[in-house]
Design a protein around this motif. Sequence first.
Motif, PDB file in Angstrom:
ATOM      1  N   ILE A 141     -34.395 -59.921  55.778  1.00  0.00           N
ATOM      2  CA  ILE A 141     -34.770 -61.403  56.191  1.00  0.00           C
ATOM      3  C   ILE A 141     -35.333 -62.087  54.849  1.00  0.00           C
ATOM      4  N   VAL A 142     -34.855 -63.107  54.542  1.00  0.00           N
ATOM      5  CA  VAL A 142     -35.161 -63.990  53.396  1.00  0.00           C
ATOM      6  C   VAL A 142     -35.769 -65.292  53.791  1.00  0.00           C
ATOM      7  N   TYR A 143     -37.044 -65.702  53.085  1.00  0.00           N
ATOM      8  CA  TYR A 143     -37.799 -66.873  53.552  1.00  0.00           C
ATOM      9  C   TYR A 143     -37.445 -67.830  52.583  1.00  0.00           C
ATOM     10  N   THR A 144     -36.725 -69.060  52.885  1.00  0.00           N
ATOM     11  CA  THR A 144     -36.738 -70.108  52.049  1.00  0.00           C
ATOM     12  C   THR A 144     -37.785 -70.816  52.246  1.00  0.00           C
ATOM     13  N   ILE A 145     -37.950 -72.091  51.423  1.00  0.00           N
ATOM     14  CA  ILE A 145     -39.033 -72.939  51.429  1.00  0.00           C
ATOM     15  C   ILE A 145     -38.583 -74.660  51.888  1.00  0.00           C
ATOM     16  N   SER A 146     -39.285 -75.120  52.502  1.00  0.00           N
ATOM     17  CA  SER A 146     -39.216 -76.713  52.611  1.00  0.00           C
ATOM     18  C   SER A 146     -40.772 -77.254  52.088  1.00  0.00           C
ATOM     19  N   LYS A 147     -40.772 -78.534  52.010  1.00  0.00           N
ATOM     20  CA  LYS A 147     -41.853 -79.177  51.496  1.00  0.00           C
ATOM     21  C   LYS A 147     -42.916 -78.856  52.075  1.00  0.00           C
ATOM     22  N   GLY A 148     -43.037 -78.997  53.740  1.00  0.00           N
ATOM     23  CA  GLY A 148     -44.117 -78.930  54.451  1.00  0.00           C
ATOM     24  C   GLY A 148     -44.714 -77.608  54.593  1.00  0.00           C
ATOM     25  N   MET A 149     -44.012 -76.550  53.763  1.00  0.00           N
ATOM     26  CA  MET A 149     -44.517 -75.156  54.020  1.00  0.00           C
ATOM     27  C   MET A 149     -45.455 -75.128  52.529  1.00  0.00           C
ATOM     28  N   LEU A 180     -43.003 -68.075  47.331  1.00  0.00           N
ATOM     29  CA  LEU A 180     -44.050 -67.961  46.461  1.00  0.00           C
ATOM     30  C   LEU A 180     -43.831 -68.098  44.961  1.00  0.00           C
ATOM     31  N   GLU A 181     -42.740 -67.802  44.372  1.00  0.00           N
ATOM     32  CA  GLU A 181     -42.285 -68.053  43.023  1.00  0.00           C
ATOM     33  C   GLU A 181     -41.924 -69.554  42.892  1.00  0.00           C
ATOM     34  N   VAL A 182     -41.519 -70.219  43.767  1.00  0.00           N
ATOM     35  CA  VAL A 182     -41.614 -71.720  43.731  1.00  0.00           C
ATOM     36  C   VAL A 182     -42.818 -72.382  43.669  1.00  0.00           C
ATOM     37  N   VAL A 183     -43.898 -72.089  44.359  1.00  0.00           N
ATOM     38  CA  VAL A 183     -45.235 -72.599  44.520  1.00  0.00           C
ATOM     39  C   VAL A 183     -45.926 -72.111  43.224  1.00  0.00           C
ATOM     40  N   LYS A 184     -45.590 -70.791  42.715  1.00  0.00           N
ATOM     41  CA  LYS A 184     -46.352 -70.465  41.408  1.00  0.00           C
ATOM     42  C   LYS A 184     -45.780 -71.489  40.298  1.00  0.00           C
ATOM     43  N   PHE A 191     -41.412 -80.318  42.919  1.00  0.00           N
ATOM     44  CA  PHE A 191     -41.045 -79.877  44.101  1.00  0.00           C
ATOM     45  C   PHE A 191     -39.552 -80.776  44.662  1.00  0.00           C
ATOM     46  N   GLN A 192     -39.982 -81.780  44.607  1.00  0.00           N
ATOM     47  CA  GLN A 192     -38.995 -82.934  45.207  1.00  0.00           C
ATOM     48  C   GLN A 192     -38.744 -84.080  44.088  1.00  0.00           C
ATOM     49  N   LYS A 193     -37.576 -84.441  43.662  1.00  0.00           N
ATOM     50  CA  LYS A 193     -37.370 -85.536  42.674  1.00  0.00           C
ATOM     51  C   LYS A 193     -38.033 -86.769  43.220  1.00  0.00           C
ATOM     52  N   GLY A 194     -38.744 -87.148  42.082  1.00  0.00           N
ATOM     53  CA  GLY A 194     -39.671 -88.441  42.413  1.00  0.00           C
ATOM     54  C   GLY A 194     -41.183 -88.054  42.552  1.00  0.00           C
ATOM     55  N   ASP A 195     -41.472 -86.823  42.990  1.00  0.00           N
ATOM     56  CA  ASP A 195     -42.907 -86.406  43.275  1.00  0.00           C
ATOM     57  C   ASP A 195     -43.563 -86.835  42.105  1.00  0.00           C
ATOM     58  N   SER A 196     -43.168 -86.409  40.775  1.00  0.00           N
ATOM     59  CA  SER A 196     -44.054 -86.789  39.680  1.00  0.00           C
ATOM     60  C   SER A 196     -43.088 -86.632  38.433  1.00  0.00           C
ATOM     61  N   PRO A 197     -43.644 -87.052  37.013  1.00  0.00           N
ATOM     62  CA  PRO A 197     -42.487 -87.083  35.976  1.00  0.00           C
ATOM     63  C   PRO A 197     -41.752 -85.631  35.824  1.00  0.00           C
ATOM     64  N   SER A 198     -40.671 -85.564  35.542  1.00  0.00           N
ATOM     65  CA  SER A 198     -39.900 -84.487  35.737  1.00  0.00           C
ATOM     66  C   SER A 198     -39.630 -83.726  34.225  1.00  0.00           C
ATOM     67  N   LYS A 199     -39.842 -84.466  33.296  1.00  0.00           N
ATOM     68  CA  LYS A 199     -39.412 -84.270  31.991  1.00  0.00           C
ATOM     69  C   LYS A 199     -39.787 -82.934  31.598  1.00  0.00           C
ATOM     70  N   GLY A 200     -38.867 -82.032  31.090  1.00  0.00           N
ATOM     71  CA  GLY A 200     -39.238 -80.641  30.590  1.00  0.00           C
ATOM     72  C   GLY A 200     -39.675 -79.661  32.053  1.00  0.00           C
ATOM     73  N   LYS A 201     -39.194 -80.249  33.074  1.00  0.00           N
ATOM     74  CA  LYS A 201     -39.839 -79.293  34.308  1.00  0.00           C
ATOM     75  C   LYS A 201     -38.325 -79.071  34.875  1.00  0.00           C
ATOM     76  N   GLU A 223     -29.337 -76.686  41.920  1.00  0.00           N
ATOM     77  CA  GLU A 223     -28.692 -75.331  41.428  1.00  0.00           C
ATOM     78  C   GLU A 223     -30.081 -74.617  40.628  1.00  0.00           C
ATOM     79  N   ALA A 224     -30.911 -75.435  40.213  1.00  0.00           N
ATOM     80  CA  ALA A 224     -31.974 -74.814  39.356  1.00  0.00           C
ATOM     81  C   ALA A 224     -33.004 -74.082  40.417  1.00  0.00           C
ATOM     82  N   GLY A 225     -32.902 -74.677  41.758  1.00  0.00           N
ATOM     83  CA  GLY A 225     -33.904 -74.086  42.751  1.00  0.00           C
ATOM     84  C   GLY A 225     -33.192 -72.922  43.099  1.00  0.00           C
ATOM     85  N   HIS A 226     -31.685 -73.031  43.330  1.00  0.00           N
ATOM     86  CA  HIS A 226     -31.142 -71.563  43.875  1.00  0.00           C
ATOM     87  C   HIS A 226     -31.003 -70.608  42.780  1.00  0.00           C
TER      88      HIS A 226
END
Length: 407
Positions: A155-163, A195-199, A208-218, A230-233
């Motif tokens: 079982i693999v657990y993916t993540i959405s913003k509400g989590m 967990l890695e995404v949140v870390k 996490f989502q485009k537009g949430d904050s400045p993304s330069k270098g992230k 793709e970077a998320g995958h």
Amino acid sequence: MKFKITLFFSLLIIASSSLLAQVSKEKFNFDPNKTEELRVRNGLPNFFKKLKAGEDVKIGYIGGSITNGGLWRTKSIEWLKSEYPKANITQVNAAIGGTGPEYGACRINNHLLIRNPDMVFIEYRVNNGGAYQGRALEGLIPQIWKQNPNADICIVYTISKGMIADIQKGNQTNAGKFMEPVANHYGITSIEFGLEVVKLLNEDKLVFQKGDSPSKGKIVFTNDGTHPVEAGHDIYRDVLVRSLKSIENFGTPGIHKIPKPLKENNFSGASLVPVTQAKFSKNWQNVDLGDETMINDDLTDKNGGTKTLFEKAMKTETIGETFTLKWEGFLLGFTSILEAKGAIKVEVTTDGISKIFDMKSRNGKTQTKYTFLKELKRGVHTTTVKLIKLAPGKVFQVGQFLVVDHQ
């Protein structure tokens, strides 16, 4: 001397059988309210045995859109092929976007198990893996092992913003809390991608989502809060890879024994019943689905198509038309074209008890989806559906039925 050798091997076989039995009966008590990147449980020993031996290995995937067209699946297959170059690795992608384990349990035989996978990845947390309090998810496991008792499952657990908020605290999500007891009960390995995404988010290395904050270098993880770019995958793949590498020598290969059910009325006897099994009144017509009736080995990018929901279908535009189905189980559903609230209403009569049912979609627009009726006492039932309201320009179309029972 011959007797002693025979006795030795007999004792060895008994000891090995006992070990296998102990492994299959081991109980796991991981806290379902918490999450960890890897919970090994019984591991994936049959899967790795075949990989290391350079055998044919078929990997099956079932879940939602993150897996259906998701690059984590493709990227992980590429890694496995490079890591185990002698093995002939193929895949069957049976994930369908916008569908949950309640539908997955009904269709897993038709779309996945008939192709005899050696390994199955299940991805349903974002698509409400806790549907029916985990009974739908539980229904997948016995079906897999009855078809192939050597098949390993992960079982693999993916993540959405509400989590995010839950996972930041190390907590399991609302849906995941019903999935982890199933993993504990059946000894299924589970891998937490979130967990890695949140870390990375906490370290200010990820948006996490485009537009949430400045993304330069992230790293920008998603454009919509759910489906990784793709970077998320790449993150998903990397978590999977390190988890798999850490357990490749863990566990004892052998046949999986199906334990007693965790919950009564799980979906282990769920199935798809052809629309031809129902008796239709006069003014119904066959729907011409063309080539969409063919299910191939890869459902990728067929989310919106009728191919994954209808094998055959019937339609009517006449108020008062009916169809009747005799079925056995405790829950009935059917695939259908759903519309805005109030556009299509039917009267559903089961065993003489009637109720008005609104064939409304989940987003207020036209959708080719599935819907379930109310749960009943397990047994043989007769259900008649009568069209009582149809908005102008609309059509009432139904496809294969979803009949849920437990084995």
